[in-house]
Design an enzyme around this catalytic site. Structure first.
Site, PDB file in Angstrom:
ATOM      1  N   PHE A  12     -24.374  25.971  33.703  1.00 11.53           N
ATOM      2  CA  PHE A  12     -24.545  26.263  35.088  1.00 11.53           C
ATOM      3  C   PHE A  12     -25.432  27.261  35.411  1.00 11.53           C
ATOM      4  N   ILE A  13     -25.453  28.648  34.868  1.00 10.55           N
ATOM      5  CA  ILE A  13     -26.428  29.602  35.223  1.00 10.55           C
ATOM      6  C   ILE A  13     -27.553  29.279  34.484  1.00 10.55           C
ATOM      7  N   ASP A  34     -30.047  23.522  23.820  1.00 16.19           N
ATOM      8  CA  ASP A  34     -28.576  23.597  24.120  1.00 16.19           C
ATOM      9  C   ASP A  34     -27.898  22.523  23.420  1.00 16.19           C
ATOM     10  N   THR A 131     -21.237  39.581  30.657  1.00 14.95           N
ATOM     11  CA  THR A 131     -20.362  39.352  31.630  1.00 14.95           C
ATOM     12  C   THR A 131     -19.634  40.755  32.116  1.00 14.95           C
ATOM     13  N   ASP A 132     -19.224  41.075  33.251  1.00 16.63           N
ATOM     14  CA  ASP A 132     -18.626  42.213  33.447  1.00 16.63           C
ATOM     15  C   ASP A 132     -17.063  42.196  32.882  1.00 16.63           C
ATOM     16  N   GLU A 133     -16.774  41.059  32.363  1.00 18.79           N
ATOM     17  CA  GLU A 133     -15.312  40.965  31.725  1.00 18.79           C
ATOM     18  C   GLU A 133     -15.132  41.694  30.411  1.00 18.79           C
ATOM     19  N   TYR A 156     -12.192  35.195  25.561  1.00 23.34           N
ATOM     20  CA  TYR A 156     -13.580  35.058  26.075  1.00 23.34           C
ATOM     21  C   TYR A 156     -14.072  36.687  25.933  1.00 23.34           C
ATOM     22  N   LYS A 160     -17.432  38.033  24.188  1.00 26.53           N
ATOM     23  CA  LYS A 160     -18.783  38.539  24.524  1.00 26.53           C
ATOM     24  C   LYS A 160     -18.940  40.231  24.435  1.00 26.53           C
ATOM     25  N   ASN A 185     -18.618  37.518  38.594  1.00 25.62           N
ATOM     26  CA  ASN A 185     -18.402  35.900  38.815  1.00 25.62           C
ATOM     27  C   ASN A 185     -19.456  35.321  39.556  1.00 25.62           C
ATOM     28  N   ASN A 186     -20.212  34.219  38.999  1.00 28.23           N
ATOM     29  CA  ASN A 186     -21.068  33.596  39.815  1.00 28.23           C
ATOM     30  C   ASN A 186     -20.460  32.420  40.491  1.00 28.23           C
ATOM     31  N   LYS A 195     -13.840  26.140  36.797  1.00 28.80           N
ATOM     32  CA  LYS A 195     -13.864  27.396  37.182  1.00 28.80           C
ATOM     33  C   LYS A 195     -13.266  27.250  38.859  1.00 28.80           C
ATOM     34  N   LEU A 196     -12.969  28.338  39.304  1.00 25.24           N
ATOM     35  CA  LEU A 196     -12.164  28.356  40.485  1.00 25.24           C
ATOM     36  C   LEU A 196     -12.847  27.882  41.755  1.00 25.24           C
ATOM     37  N   ASN A 255      -8.401  36.188  45.260  1.00 23.05           N
ATOM     38  CA  ASN A 255      -8.287  34.641  44.927  1.00 23.05           C
ATOM     39  C   ASN A 255      -7.568  33.995  46.132  1.00 23.05           C
TER      40      ASN A 255
HETATM   41  P1  NAD Z   1     -21.595  27.272  31.057  1.00 24.10           P
HETATM   42  O1  NAD Z   1     -20.418  26.965  30.259  1.00 24.10           O
HETATM   43  O2  NAD Z   1     -21.876  26.676  32.280  1.00 24.10           O
HETATM   44  O3  NAD Z   1     -22.756  26.868  29.984  1.00 24.10           O
HETATM   45  C1  NAD Z   1     -23.035  27.224  28.871  1.00 24.10           C
HETATM   46  C2  NAD Z   1     -23.849  26.383  28.155  1.00 24.10           C
HETATM   47  O4  NAD Z   1     -23.952  26.753  26.638  1.00 24.10           O
HETATM   48  C3  NAD Z   1     -23.728  24.798  28.159  1.00 24.10           C
HETATM   49  O5  NAD Z   1     -25.003  24.056  28.812  1.00 24.10           O
HETATM   50  C4  NAD Z   1     -23.496  24.609  26.864  1.00 24.10           C
HETATM   51  O6  NAD Z   1     -23.687  23.278  26.361  1.00 24.10           O
HETATM   52  C5  NAD Z   1     -24.326  25.769  25.910  1.00 24.10           C
HETATM   53  N1  NAD Z   1     -23.402  25.781  24.394  1.00 24.10           N
HETATM   54  C6  NAD Z   1     -22.163  26.164  24.524  1.00 24.10           C
HETATM   55  N2  NAD Z   1     -22.100  26.193  22.996  1.00 24.10           N
HETATM   56  C7  NAD Z   1     -23.368  25.953  22.415  1.00 24.10           C
HETATM   57  C8  NAD Z   1     -23.785  26.230  21.057  1.00 24.10           C
HETATM   58  N3  NAD Z   1     -22.894  26.424  20.190  1.00 24.10           N
HETATM   59  N4  NAD Z   1     -24.797  26.087  21.025  1.00 24.10           N
HETATM   60  C9  NAD Z   1     -25.961  25.569  22.014  1.00 24.10           C
HETATM   61  N5  NAD Z   1     -25.471  25.830  23.245  1.00 24.10           N
HETATM   62  C10 NAD Z   1     -24.393  26.101  23.554  1.00 24.10           C
HETATM   63  O7  NAD Z   1     -21.626  28.850  31.277  1.00 24.10           O
HETATM   64  P2  NAD Z   1     -22.385  29.740  32.164  1.00 24.10           P
HETATM   65  O8  NAD Z   1     -21.281  29.897  33.334  1.00 24.10           O
HETATM   66  O9  NAD Z   1     -23.477  29.241  32.811  1.00 24.10           O
HETATM   67  O10 NAD Z   1     -22.644  30.893  31.453  1.00 24.10           O
HETATM   68  C11 NAD Z   1     -23.765  31.148  31.108  1.00 24.10           C
HETATM   69  C12 NAD Z   1     -23.769  32.610  30.300  1.00 24.10           C
HETATM   70  O11 NAD Z   1     -23.535  33.699  31.474  1.00 24.10           O
HETATM   71  C13 NAD Z   1     -22.571  32.893  29.321  1.00 24.10           C
HETATM   72  O12 NAD Z   1     -23.330  33.603  28.343  1.00 24.10           O
HETATM   73  C14 NAD Z   1     -21.560  33.630  30.264  1.00 24.10           C
HETATM   74  O13 NAD Z   1     -20.835  34.486  29.186  1.00 24.10           O
HETATM   75  C15 NAD Z   1     -22.465  34.279  31.010  1.00 24.10           C
HETATM   76  N6  NAD Z   1     -21.853  34.793  32.373  1.00 24.10           N
HETATM   77  C16 NAD Z   1     -21.362  33.941  33.208  1.00 24.10           C
HETATM   78  C17 NAD Z   1     -20.840  34.163  34.328  1.00 24.10           C
HETATM   79  C18 NAD Z   1     -20.232  33.164  35.259  1.00 24.10           C
HETATM   80  O14 NAD Z   1     -19.678  33.440  36.344  1.00 24.10           O
HETATM   81  N7  NAD Z   1     -20.202  31.796  34.916  1.00 24.10           N
HETATM   82  C19 NAD Z   1     -20.802  35.529  34.825  1.00 24.10           C
HETATM   83  C20 NAD Z   1     -21.351  36.154  34.012  1.00 24.10           C
HETATM   84  C21 NAD Z   1     -22.114  35.985  32.785  1.00 24.10           C
HETATM   85  P1  TYD Z   2     -12.182  31.582  36.911  1.00 26.21           P
HETATM   86  O1  TYD Z   2     -13.198  30.950  37.531  1.00 26.21           O
HETATM   87  O2  TYD Z   2     -11.736  30.818  35.679  1.00 26.21           O
HETATM   88  O3  TYD Z   2     -13.368  32.771  36.328  1.00 26.21           O
HETATM   89  P2  TYD Z   2     -12.775  34.192  35.428  1.00 26.21           P
HETATM   90  O4  TYD Z   2     -11.570  34.002  34.828  1.00 26.21           O
HETATM   91  O5  TYD Z   2     -13.888  34.414  34.385  1.00 26.21           O
HETATM   92  O6  TYD Z   2     -12.776  35.470  36.339  1.00 26.21           O
HETATM   93  O7  TYD Z   2     -11.291  32.324  37.657  1.00 26.21           O
HETATM   94  C1  TYD Z   2     -11.468  33.066  38.510  1.00 26.21           C
HETATM   95  C2  TYD Z   2     -10.070  33.744  39.370  1.00 26.21           C
HETATM   96  O8  TYD Z   2      -9.338  32.266  39.893  1.00 26.21           O
HETATM   97  C3  TYD Z   2      -9.248  34.337  38.223  1.00 26.21           C
HETATM   98  O9  TYD Z   2      -8.491  35.434  38.734  1.00 26.21           O
HETATM   99  C4  TYD Z   2      -8.429  33.111  37.847  1.00 26.21           C
HETATM  100  C5  TYD Z   2      -8.088  32.312  39.243  1.00 26.21           C
HETATM  101  N1  TYD Z   2      -8.059  30.867  39.118  1.00 26.21           N
HETATM  102  C6  TYD Z   2      -7.082  30.190  39.617  1.00 26.21           C
HETATM  103  O10 TYD Z   2      -6.009  30.881  40.294  1.00 26.21           O
HETATM  104  N2  TYD Z   2      -6.767  29.161  39.586  1.00 26.21           N
HETATM  105  C7  TYD Z   2      -7.528  28.249  38.919  1.00 26.21           C
HETATM  106  O11 TYD Z   2      -7.462  26.945  38.935  1.00 26.21           O
HETATM  107  C8  TYD Z   2      -8.679  28.672  38.135  1.00 26.21           C
HETATM  108  C9  TYD Z   2      -9.409  28.025  37.250  1.00 26.21           C
HETATM  109  C10 TYD Z   2      -8.728  30.276  38.459  1.00 26.21           C
END
Ligand code: NAD
Ligand code: TYD
Length: 350
Positions: A12-13, A34, A131-133, A156, A160, A185-186, A195-196, A255
């Site tokens: 995604f990101i 990847d 992540t902020d988590e 998770y 991280k 959260n993005n 994701k939500l 939420n």
């Molecule tokens: P995502 O799950 O959409 O993508 C993860 C990517 O990593 C996928 O393309 C997957 O194929 C690849 N991958 C997984 N395991 C692998 C491995 N062993 N070797 C090589 N590639 C591998 O994740 P995202 O939401 O795009 O998040 C990207 C980064 O940003 C992560 O490090 C996550 O912790 C961080 N992040 C995400 C969020 C969010 O809201 N999604 C917020 C803050 C930080």
């Molecule tokens: P999520 O998108 O999984 O991100 P994160 O857990 O990394 O913050 O969840 C966002 C918020 O939404 C979290 O408080 C959990 C909640 N949630 C639901 O209520 N229902 C759902 O089906 C999902 C996936 C998440």
């Protein structure tokens, strides 16, 4: 020419970061490394797949020999590391996979970079996207700053946090040029529908139940993914070595309020009667160890590097809904097969 390995670029990101770097910096050579797990999808990068400064390499960051060979072959100048297992619910079901990819995989990359750069870190950089988590959970008040102590709760966030510590250890111990950013959260296009926000859009569109954990009172701080990619670009180019930046949109939502807003937008977009989509809201068993509230203080990033979000949440949400409605094929592709089975199992177990 600067050569950058971006890991997790098919996710995604990562796909937004890869696209931004390929388009903005034709003078750089971008390698997208990847594994293509369930979350990785090369369809996310169709528009740039033939760009002359872009190359995809399929590989697993847990495989140290493979990573070492890649560094030996490519001699990269920098790494922007996003590859990870990223979903909290999956980490509760299978924590070991998170340790392998997020901790061992990160240390493998750090080590391969150290061997390749041989202690010469001038014009080299290892950027870890986190992540902020890692900061844990907030009560009603306060925000996470770069000084907040780490206090992760889910497998998770624990993985991280561990990888962040390893990145800092490579700065402290070996003097490697490292940078870390911790983002909230993005949301946006190409977001996997576990994701939500994308899950809710997908389910509302299909008139399926929208699962809300517990009472829906948990709070997340949402940022449009392209603003995150822009922050990463800025931090990568401008941050001092060894520094950390928080990234967030000052955009906290309960939420349940977020889901109700999405339902209202979807009613309009789908030509449904007002209140129709909200009938799909279904309260389900809460997530174990569910963090109550996240909120990022991004003052450092604003004051030092001049970054602020470029769009409002209302604009971003509308753009996101429009994108999902216009990209049904992408959605049906990623919700087939393995993922579909996982989702069905999870939902049935609630
Ligand atoms: P995502 O799950 O959409 O993508 C993860 C990517 O990593 C996928 O393309 C997957 O194929 C690849 N991958 C997984 N395991 C692998 C491995 N062993 N070797 C090589 N590639 C591998 O994740 P995202 O939401 O795009 O998040 C990207 C980064 O940003 C992560 O490090 C996550 O912790 C961080 N992040 C995400 C969020 C969010 O809201 N999604 C917020 C803050 C930080
Ligand atoms: P999520 O998108 O999984 O991100 P994160 O857990 O990394 O913050 O969840 C966002 C918020 O939404 C979290 O408080 C959990 C909640 N949630 C639901 O209520 N229902 C759902 O089906 C999902 C996936 C998440």
């Amino acid at each position: 020419m600067k050569k950058i390995i971006i890991t997790g670029g098919a996710g995604f990101i990562g796909s937004h970061v890869v696209r931004r770097f390929v388009k903005s910096y034709p003078e750089y050579s971008i390698i997208n490394l990847d594994k293509l797990t369930y979350a990785g999808n090369l369809a996310n990068l169709k528009d740039i797949e033939n760009a002359p400064n872009y190359k995809f390499v399929k590989g697993d960051i847990v495989d140290l020999k493979f990573i070492q060979q890649l560094f030996a072959d490519e001699q990269p100048d920098a790494v922007i590391h996003l590859a990870a297992e990223s979903h909290v619910d999956r980490s509760i079901t299978n924590p070991v996979e998170f340790v392998m990819t997020n901790v061992v995989g990160t240390v493998n990359l750090l080590n391969a970079a150290r061997e390749s750069w041989k202690g010469e870190y001038d014009k080299k950089r290892f950027y870890h996207v986190s992540t902020d988590e890692v900061y844990g959970t907030l009560g009603d008040d306060g925000m996470f700053t770069e000084e907040t102590a780490y206090d992760p709760h889910s497998p998770y966030s624990a993985s991280k946090a561990s990888s962040d510590h390893f990145v800092r250890a490579y700065y402290d111990t070996y003097g490697m040029d490292t940078v870390i950013s911790n983002c909230s959260n993005n949301y946006g296009s190409f977001h996997f529908p576990e994701k939500l926000i994308p899950l809710a859009i997908h389910n509302i569109q299909q008139s399926k139940p929208v699962p809300v954990y517990g009472k829906g009172e948990n709070i997340r701080d949402w940022l449009w993914v392209e603003d995150h990619a822009r922050a990463i670009d800025l931090i990568f180019h401008k941050a001092a070595t060894g520094t950390t930046y928080n990234i967030g949109g000052h955009n906290e939502w309960k939420n349940i309020d977020l889901i109700k807003t999405l339902c209202t937008i979807m009613d309009k977009k789908l030509g449904r009667e007002a209140g129709e989509s909200a009938k799909l809201i279904t309260f389900v068993t809460d997530r174990a160890g569910h963090d109550l509230r996240y909120a990022i203080d991004a003052t450092k990033l604003k004051n030092e590097l001049g970054w602020v979000p470029s769009i409002t949440f209302e604009e971003g949400l509308e753009k996101t809904v429009d994108w999902y409605l216009a990209n049904e094929e992408w959605l049906s592709d990623v919700t087939s097969g393995h993922y579909q089975q996982y989702y069905t199992d999870q939902y049935n177990n609630r």
